[in-house]
Design an enzyme around this catalytic site. Structure first.
Site, PDB file in Angstrom:
ATOM      1  N   CYS A  35       0.752  -1.191   0.016  1.00  0.00           N
ATOM      2  CA  CYS A  35       0.177   0.004   0.053  1.00  0.00           C
ATOM      3  C   CYS A  35       0.875   1.192  -0.065  1.00  0.00           C
ATOM      4  O   CYS A  35       1.868   1.243   0.421  1.00  0.00           O
ATOM      5  CB  CYS A  35      -0.825   0.015   1.207  1.00  0.00           C
ATOM      6  SG  CYS A  35      -1.911  -1.447   1.613  1.00  0.00           S
ATOM      7  N   ARG A  83       2.686   0.294  -5.567  1.00  0.00           N
ATOM      8  CA  ARG A  83       2.887  -0.298  -4.295  1.00  0.00           C
ATOM      9  C   ARG A  83       1.484  -0.981  -4.077  1.00  0.00           C
ATOM     10  O   ARG A  83       1.348  -1.777  -3.010  1.00  0.00           O
ATOM     11  CB  ARG A  83       2.834   0.602  -3.056  1.00  0.00           C
ATOM     12  CG  ARG A  83       4.165   1.647  -3.118  1.00  0.00           C
ATOM     13  CD  ARG A  83       4.202   2.531  -1.873  1.00  0.00           C
ATOM     14  NE  ARG A  83       4.366   1.697  -0.736  1.00  0.00           N
ATOM     15  CZ  ARG A  83       5.658   1.569  -0.178  1.00  0.00           C
ATOM     16  NH1 ARG A  83       6.586   1.937  -0.701  1.00  0.00           N
ATOM     17  NH2 ARG A  83       5.501   0.899   0.827  1.00  0.00           N
ATOM     18  N   TRP A 130      -2.954  -2.650  -1.692  1.00  0.00           N
ATOM     19  CA  TRP A 130      -2.781  -3.933  -2.280  1.00  0.00           C
ATOM     20  C   TRP A 130      -3.270  -4.890  -0.820  1.00  0.00           C
ATOM     21  O   TRP A 130      -2.842  -4.708   0.035  1.00  0.00           O
ATOM     22  CB  TRP A 130      -1.269  -4.067  -2.276  1.00  0.00           C
ATOM     23  CG  TRP A 130      -0.889  -5.353  -3.016  1.00  0.00           C
ATOM     24  CD1 TRP A 130      -1.268  -5.827  -4.330  1.00  0.00           C
ATOM     25  CD2 TRP A 130      -0.563  -6.594  -2.264  1.00  0.00           C
ATOM     26  NE1 TRP A 130      -0.558  -7.022  -4.374  1.00  0.00           N
ATOM     27  CE2 TRP A 130      -0.036  -7.749  -3.157  1.00  0.00           C
ATOM     28  CE3 TRP A 130      -0.513  -7.192  -0.896  1.00  0.00           C
ATOM     29  CZ2 TRP A 130      -0.024  -8.977  -2.817  1.00  0.00           C
ATOM     30  CZ3 TRP A 130      -0.154  -8.396  -0.536  1.00  0.00           C
ATOM     31  CH2 TRP A 130       0.216  -9.237  -1.562  1.00  0.00           C
ATOM     32  N   ASN A 185      -0.264   1.239   6.136  1.00  0.00           N
ATOM     33  CA  ASN A 185       0.657   0.426   5.141  1.00  0.00           C
ATOM     34  C   ASN A 185       1.252  -0.636   6.209  1.00  0.00           C
ATOM     35  O   ASN A 185       1.949  -0.066   7.181  1.00  0.00           O
ATOM     36  CB  ASN A 185       1.560   1.227   4.448  1.00  0.00           C
ATOM     37  CG  ASN A 185       2.612   0.466   3.764  1.00  0.00           C
ATOM     38  OD1 ASN A 185       3.922   0.745   3.581  1.00  0.00           O
ATOM     39  ND2 ASN A 185       2.430  -0.901   3.427  1.00  0.00           N
ATOM     40  N   GLY A 186       1.100  -1.908   5.948  1.00  0.00           N
ATOM     41  CA  GLY A 186       1.674  -2.787   6.906  1.00  0.00           C
ATOM     42  C   GLY A 186       0.641  -3.856   7.113  1.00  0.00           C
ATOM     43  O   GLY A 186      -0.341  -4.071   6.533  1.00  0.00           O
ATOM     44  N   GLU A 207      14.173 -16.301 -15.199  1.00  0.00           N
ATOM     45  CA  GLU A 207      13.769 -14.842 -15.226  1.00  0.00           C
ATOM     46  C   GLU A 207      12.864 -14.659 -16.295  1.00  0.00           C
ATOM     47  O   GLU A 207      11.777 -14.132 -16.505  1.00  0.00           O
ATOM     48  CB  GLU A 207      15.045 -13.765 -15.296  1.00  0.00           C
ATOM     49  CG  GLU A 207      14.450 -12.365 -15.341  1.00  0.00           C
ATOM     50  CD  GLU A 207      13.529 -12.062 -14.268  1.00  0.00           C
ATOM     51  OE1 GLU A 207      13.272 -12.600 -13.362  1.00  0.00           O
ATOM     52  OE2 GLU A 207      13.103 -10.768 -14.901  1.00  0.00           O
ATOM     53  N   LYS A 219       8.986 -13.163 -16.126  1.00  0.00           N
ATOM     54  CA  LYS A 219       8.368 -12.164 -16.925  1.00  0.00           C
ATOM     55  C   LYS A 219       7.220 -12.535 -17.699  1.00  0.00           C
ATOM     56  O   LYS A 219       6.214 -11.633 -17.830  1.00  0.00           O
ATOM     57  CB  LYS A 219       9.381 -11.615 -17.830  1.00  0.00           C
ATOM     58  CG  LYS A 219      10.394 -10.457 -17.749  1.00  0.00           C
ATOM     59  CD  LYS A 219      10.113  -9.343 -16.889  1.00  0.00           C
ATOM     60  CE  LYS A 219       9.826  -9.765 -15.410  1.00  0.00           C
ATOM     61  NZ  LYS A 219      10.866  -9.523 -14.330  1.00  0.00           N
ATOM     62  N   GLU A 257       3.876 -13.186 -15.324  1.00  0.00           N
ATOM     63  CA  GLU A 257       3.620 -12.207 -14.546  1.00  0.00           C
ATOM     64  C   GLU A 257       2.649 -11.090 -15.044  1.00  0.00           C
ATOM     65  O   GLU A 257       1.772 -10.492 -14.701  1.00  0.00           O
ATOM     66  CB  GLU A 257       4.336 -11.422 -13.701  1.00  0.00           C
ATOM     67  CG  GLU A 257       5.743 -10.453 -14.324  1.00  0.00           C
ATOM     68  CD  GLU A 257       6.666  -9.968 -13.480  1.00  0.00           C
ATOM     69  OE1 GLU A 257       6.281  -9.565 -12.251  1.00  0.00           O
ATOM     70  OE2 GLU A 257       7.870 -10.014 -13.647  1.00  0.00           O
ATOM     71  N   HIS A 313      11.696 -35.933 -16.546  1.00  0.00           N
ATOM     72  CA  HIS A 313      11.733 -36.708 -15.621  1.00  0.00           C
ATOM     73  C   HIS A 313      10.088 -36.486 -15.206  1.00  0.00           C
ATOM     74  O   HIS A 313       9.840 -36.681 -13.862  1.00  0.00           O
ATOM     75  CB  HIS A 313      12.714 -36.443 -14.429  1.00  0.00           C
ATOM     76  CG  HIS A 313      14.095 -36.816 -14.991  1.00  0.00           C
ATOM     77  ND1 HIS A 313      14.549 -38.093 -15.074  1.00  0.00           N
ATOM     78  CD2 HIS A 313      15.173 -36.097 -15.546  1.00  0.00           C
ATOM     79  CE1 HIS A 313      15.754 -38.088 -15.463  1.00  0.00           C
ATOM     80  NE2 HIS A 313      16.502 -36.963 -15.696  1.00  0.00           N
ATOM     81  N   LYS A 324       4.511  -3.387  -6.759  1.00  0.00           N
ATOM     82  CA  LYS A 324       6.144  -3.404  -6.952  1.00  0.00           C
ATOM     83  C   LYS A 324       6.837  -3.611  -5.753  1.00  0.00           C
ATOM     84  O   LYS A 324       8.174  -3.972  -5.652  1.00  0.00           O
ATOM     85  CB  LYS A 324       6.106  -1.856  -7.573  1.00  0.00           C
ATOM     86  CG  LYS A 324       7.532  -1.630  -7.985  1.00  0.00           C
ATOM     87  CD  LYS A 324       7.976  -1.952  -9.651  1.00  0.00           C
ATOM     88  CE  LYS A 324       9.465  -1.823 -10.111  1.00  0.00           C
ATOM     89  NZ  LYS A 324       9.797  -2.908 -10.897  1.00  0.00           N
TER      90      LYS A 324
HETATM   91  C1  F6R Z   1       9.118  -9.550 -10.888  1.00  0.00           C
HETATM   92  C2  F6R Z   1       9.654  -8.715  -9.811  1.00  0.00           C
HETATM   93  C3  F6R Z   1       9.375  -9.184  -8.405  1.00  0.00           C
HETATM   94  C4  F6R Z   1      10.399  -8.607  -7.626  1.00  0.00           C
HETATM   95  C5  F6R Z   1      10.360  -9.080  -6.277  1.00  0.00           C
HETATM   96  C6  F6R Z   1      11.441  -8.450  -5.098  1.00  0.00           C
HETATM   97  O1  F6R Z   1       8.989  -8.800 -12.057  1.00  0.00           O
HETATM   98  O2  F6R Z   1       9.887  -7.435  -9.809  1.00  0.00           O
HETATM   99  O3  F6R Z   1       9.621 -10.660  -8.470  1.00  0.00           O
HETATM  100  O4  F6R Z   1      11.873  -8.757  -8.206  1.00  0.00           O
HETATM  101  O5  F6R Z   1       9.000  -8.785  -5.448  1.00  0.00           O
HETATM  102  O6  F6R Z   1      11.453  -7.170  -5.060  1.00  0.00           O
HETATM  103  P1  F6R Z   1      12.746  -6.350  -4.747  1.00  0.00           P
HETATM  104  O7  F6R Z   1      13.828  -6.559  -5.732  1.00  0.00           O
HETATM  105  O8  F6R Z   1      12.151  -4.982  -4.620  1.00  0.00           O
HETATM  106  O9  F6R Z   1      13.276  -6.979  -3.357  1.00  0.00           O
END
Ligand code: F6R
Length: 594
Positions: free
Chosen positions: A2, A27, A75, A101-102, A471, A475, A478, A494, A589
């Site tokens: 949030c 957020r 969120w 937030n929290g 990775e 991508k 998500e 397997h 994020k």
């Molecule tokens: C995916 C993504 C997340 C972050 C993860 C950790 O695109 O961005 O998987 O990598 O939530 O976030 P940070 O790097 O901010 O600790």
């Protein structure tokens, strides 16, 4: 998670709060709300609903002038995203409005032990906070009531609070969740992040844990939990923070993918003097003195950590382990004698990492944070930090931070190596090769149309290519919601190969001479079972028919290249499906809850 914004001053509170909340949507963005004080009558008004911050512009009354308010973008953790669960929440008699937030871990106990008999309207943990403050404010000053409430809360919180009986003040407090004050001669802003201050203040005060703040027109006062005044440092906002517009790009993600060559060049300019690496000597010393590195991270940052492991082990011969932060926090493995913990986090705020940092600090171990936000909690609390200089990353799906993290890890590993390559030259070559891929993005868009036609997809590779697959698949899943797994190519047979059917897309990454042939055999296996295969390879190992062939770079740096078409594949798959690329569903994020 949030985002919180509050304002008290002479400017229009509604405008400052709504524009700040829009900047904090990274957020969380499943609901939003705002509480405002009318300047002339002094009455308070709440507007909130499920949906994005833009919804507030539809529902809020813009006909009156406002000079004080608090706002929230959510969120959801406790209670589904709907109007009732949106913040601000009110106390039982509506004296207090709060945004939070929290996560309050003991909210159920607080309800039954302290608020027995109170009526709650939402399913949130947050509402409890407003009720407790109101309960204690019958017996003591508001200032004391909030600090007493803080002493009862277990978990994390950043709070902005309005007391409708004290119309010219806003209160705030925090523990574990980030909160800062933006300062200007026109008023004070409370915010979860400096992003919300853009255009309004250039100075800010990051608040320490267990701090209580009282904000008036004259300024602010910061107290600790027992009411003693505490000093907080005033900082100047880095101009980089202002570079947060999409410009000519249709999405932040596309902009951020395209920025990767310039990010690599920025990192080179920050950490090289001619051909020599110029990193803080204490960091090199800490790495040198350790007998094993423990990389702690989550998501994309963890995937960068896997490449880091390859770099530390193959360039510098330092044993390195990579751990999922949320697992490590509660299930610590046996450690070596002299471990060094490396926390990799774009935001520097991820709660799962912080839980580990707190534990390992208590045990007396050394730590280093690699982050994009030098003012973040993880940067402040670790013994050392290295900034990745990626610039603000707005799209929820991380792209340029991933490559920047790998480049910084390469610089750290190189510092301990026999310097058998010219690192600066090799990294510069990577930047040029990424530009070559960016130029071909329309071709990748056409491939996506042809190949990604199903609900599922596999990325396969071996060794460092396997880590790149992890990775690449993250991508894709998500933002396009295509169910995608990154698989070690040899492991598929397997069990998981049972999922391959006619036209299942399988994308192979092949950049390593030693194992390329093996991955190609695994490709044949899936082809014979009907898979539609697409190969991303590098020039020296490519074969006729490979769809995406990239330049050759230093072998250990190939993930910096192979990830670029994968980022475009994800981007175009989401675009072709019409999804909200920069704000995919269910995500945020900055993940500040465990
Ligand atoms: C995916 C993504 C997340 C972050 C993860 C950790 O695109 O961005 O998987 O990598 O939530 O976030 P940070 O790097 O901010 O600790």
């Amino acid at each position: 998670m949030c985002g919180i914004v509050g304002y008290l001053g002479v400017e229009d509170a509604r405008e400052i709060i709504i524009s700040g909340l829009k900047r904090l949507e990274y957020r969380g963005y499943d609901s939003a709300g705002i509480a405002l004080r009318k300047c002339d009558s002094g009455t308070f008004h709440i507007y909130k609903d499920k949906g994005r911050v833009a919804r507030l512009e539809e529902i809020a009354d813009f006909s009156f002038k406002t000079c004080l308010g608090i706002g929230h973008t959510r969120w959801a953790t406790h209670g589904v995203p709907n109007k009732v669960n949106s913040h601000p929440h009110q106390s039982e008699k509506s004296r207090f409005f709060i945004v939070h937030n929290g996560v309050i871990d003991n909210y159920k106990e607080l309800k039954s032990e302290i608020l027995n008999g109170n009526k709650f309207v939402s399913d949130t943990d947050s509402e409890v906070i407003a009720h407790i403050i109101e309960k204690y404010s019958d017996e003591m000053s508001v200032n004391e009531a909030i600090r007493k409430t803080m002493s009862l809360l277990e978990g994390s919180y950043a709070l902005a609070i309005i007391d409708t009986y004290n119309r010219d003040k806003i209160y705030a407090c925090k523990n574990k969740s980030p909160l800062l004050l933006g300062l200007s001669d026109k008023g004070t802003i409370i915010s979860s992040d400096v992003m919300a201050l853009v255009g309004y203040s250039t100075k800010y005060v990051p608040l320490k844990d267990k701090t209580f703040v009282e904000i008036t027109k004259k300024g602010y006062k910061t107290l600790d939990i027992i009411g003693k005044e505490v000093e907080h440092e005033v900082k100047v906002i880095d101009v980089d923070y202002f570079n947060i517009e999409k410009g000519e790009y249709s999405h932040f993600m596309l902009k951020e993918i395209s920025e990767q060559p310039s990010v690599i060049r920025t990192i080179i300019s920050k950490y090289f003097d001619k051909e020599e690496v110029t990193l803080n000597g204490d960091i090199s010393k800490a790495i040198k003195e350790s007998d094993r590195l423990y990389i702690i991270a989550a998501g994309t940052s963890m995937n960068a950590g896997f490449i880091g492991k390859e770099l530390f082990e193959k360039m510098a011969f330092i044993p390195t382990e990579v751990h999922i932060a949320s697992e490590f926090a509660y299930n610590m493995p046996l450690l070596s004698k002299k471990p060094l913990f490396i926390f990799i986090s774009q935001s520097g705020e991820t709660a799962d990492l912080r839980a580990v940092l707190v534990n390992i600090k208590a045990a007396g171990y050394r730590s280093l944070t690699i982050t994009n936000v030098k003012t973040s909690t993880l940067a402040r609390e670790a013994d050392h930090y290295v900034e990745i200089h990626a610039g603000p990353e707005i799209a929820v799906a991380s792209t340029k931070a991933y490559t920047a993290q790998i480049v910084v890890l390469a610089i750290l590993a190189y510092g301990q190596s026999d310097k058998h390559i010219n690192l600066r030259k090799e990294l510069s070559k990577v930047a040029i090769s990424i530009e070559n891929i960016i130029d071909k993005r329309e071709y990748i868009e056409a491939l996506v149309q042809e190949y990604l036609t199903k609900r599922n997809c596999f990325y396969i590779g071996r060794g460092i290519d396997y880590y790149a697959c992890l990775e690449s698949s993250l991508k894709l899943k998500e933002i396009s919601y295509i169910q995608t797994e990154g698989f070690a190519a040899g492991e598929l047979k397997h069990g998981t190969i049972a999922l391959i059917e006619e036209d299942t897309p399988v994308i192979a990454i092949i950049s390593q001479r030693s194992i390329g042939k093996n991955t190609r055999s695994n490709l044949n296996e899936v082809q014979s079972r009907g898979a539609k295969t697409l190969v991303i390879s590098t020039n020296s190992v490519h074969e006729h028919g490979d769809q995406i062939v990239l330049d050759d770079v230093y072998e250990l740096f190939s993930p910096l290249l192979t990830i670029i078409p994968a980022q475009f594949i994800a981007y175009y798959a989401a675009l072709q499906r019409g999804y909200d690329i920069d704000k995919p569903r269910n995500l945020a994020k900055s993940v500040t809850v465990e």
